[in-house]
Design a protein around this motif. Sequence first.
Motif, mmCIF file in Angstrom:
data_model
loop_
_atom_site.group_PDB
_atom_site.id
_atom_site.type_symbol
_atom_site.label_atom_id
_atom_site.label_comp_id
_atom_site.label_asym_id
_atom_site.label_seq_id
_atom_site.Cartn_x
_atom_site.Cartn_y
_atom_site.Cartn_z
ATOM 1 N N PHE A 264 0.836 -1.213 0.000
ATOM 2 C CA PHE A 264 0.000 0.000 0.000
ATOM 3 C C PHE A 264 0.866 1.257 0.000
ATOM 4 O O PHE A 264 0.481 2.282 -0.573
ATOM 5 C CB PHE A 264 -0.939 0.011 1.204
ATOM 6 C CG PHE A 264 -2.302 -0.539 0.891
ATOM 7 C CD1 PHE A 264 -3.200 0.191 0.120
ATOM 8 C CD2 PHE A 264 -2.703 -1.779 1.353
ATOM 9 C CE1 PHE A 264 -4.458 -0.302 -0.180
ATOM 10 C CE2 PHE A 264 -3.957 -2.290 1.063
ATOM 11 C CZ PHE A 264 -4.831 -1.551 0.288
ATOM 12 N N ARG A 265 2.029 1.193 0.611
ATOM 13 C CA ARG A 265 2.935 2.348 0.615
ATOM 14 C C ARG A 265 3.529 2.581 -0.772
ATOM 15 O O ARG A 265 3.775 3.713 -1.170
ATOM 16 C CB ARG A 265 4.059 2.140 1.625
ATOM 17 C CG ARG A 265 3.585 2.141 3.083
ATOM 18 C CD ARG A 265 4.741 2.061 4.040
ATOM 19 N NE ARG A 265 5.598 3.246 3.953
ATOM 20 C CZ ARG A 265 6.702 3.419 4.661
ATOM 21 N NH1 ARG A 265 7.083 2.492 5.520
ATOM 22 N NH2 ARG A 265 7.425 4.505 4.519
ATOM 23 N N PRO A 268 -0.929 1.546 -4.049
ATOM 24 C CA PRO A 268 -2.249 1.195 -3.507
ATOM 25 C C PRO A 268 -3.088 0.346 -4.468
ATOM 26 O O PRO A 268 -3.832 -0.528 -4.029
ATOM 27 C CB PRO A 268 -2.900 2.565 -3.278
ATOM 28 C CG PRO A 268 -1.754 3.492 -3.083
ATOM 29 C CD PRO A 268 -0.682 2.988 -3.997
ATOM 30 N N CYS A 269 -2.956 0.578 -5.755
ATOM 31 C CA CYS A 269 -3.739 -0.191 -6.737
ATOM 32 C C CYS A 269 -3.334 -1.665 -6.742
ATOM 33 O O CYS A 269 -4.184 -2.564 -6.721
ATOM 34 C CB CYS A 269 -3.565 0.401 -8.135
ATOM 35 S SG CYS A 269 -4.327 2.019 -8.342
ATOM 36 N N SER A 272 -4.411 -3.273 -3.495
ATOM 37 C CA SER A 272 -5.854 -3.550 -3.483
ATOM 38 C C SER A 272 -6.182 -4.796 -4.296
ATOM 39 O O SER A 272 -6.984 -5.641 -3.881
ATOM 40 C CB SER A 272 -6.625 -2.348 -4.040
ATOM 41 O OG SER A 272 -6.409 -1.202 -3.250
#
Length: 325
Positions: A264-265, A268-269, A272
């Motif tokens: 995520f850092r 994020p895509c 996810s």
Amino acid sequence: MERSTPMIRSISIVTFVSGNEDLNRDIIDFYRYISRNLDNCELIIYSDHELLEKNGISDKNIREAAGCAMTKYMRIMDSLSSSRYDHILFIDNDIRTDFKSLKKVILTCPDDADLCFGRIAVSSTDTFTEHLIKIDKILSHNIIRPALWYLNIGISIPGQVFIMKKKNFKNVLRRYDTLFDDLTIGLCAKESNMTVKRVKAVLGSEKPSANLRTLIRQRIRWAKGYSQTLRFNRDSKCFRYIVIHGAAYHGSVAAVDVVEALLFRCSPCVASAVLVFILFSLSNWKIMELPYALAYLLVFPAVHSLWLITLIKELFKDKKEKQLQ
């Protein structure tokens, strides 16, 4: 012309009734169901309560063996001597068996297979905790265990339902008592390079812990059993597989959480997308189970941390006892 591999034609079915449990009639029904397809079949019930008379069962091939006070592992050891046939099907008394799947496994299991097992599911999901345990069962039975065995580093078996060829285990099973009968049996099979047959089918289902308190007590018991297994097998050539087992089963969820946080850092895509794939895998691709899969990733690291803390305490306690000797 190639000679066909002989299949199992005779089998002993062994079950264990503990404490004040009543006999699971499902096992009696399965014994009668599979007997019609084999040359020889018997059912041994470990109990101290004369359950055959209580349940009005009269069959020359069904008998009781005393041993309710013994642990399951010691009853397994005893059954290697008391059973008539070379292949033994062990079924926990609280398991709801899948008749067709288990019958197919027995009838297609090669006679030279030393160990045969499938998967175990959860029989009910009435509470939040039961839903989480269902996810945990999917992770362990459908993902972790198959992956470890595929990589040739697996040693655990589902102790609730499995088939064992007794003549090859009789002289190699550990003589000490243990809470981890499933891990010990798999370890002995690994050490002796035995033939293991794994099937993807669900062979039975069990009722999970109904609340978090019961779950936590279970995991504390598991940590103590794992500590004992580590202690008694320090000199085993397969000791590293015991360590890998513990790391895989109790560290995988925390590892997923750490990897997701790092992803995520960075992206994020991507994080996810990976999370969605993980959630669907944990939920067995069932949309209604997705919220519980997410809750599992959030809640179970704490459960595994408790397991780790208990394990460390047990190992330090053992070290201190050795120093005092």
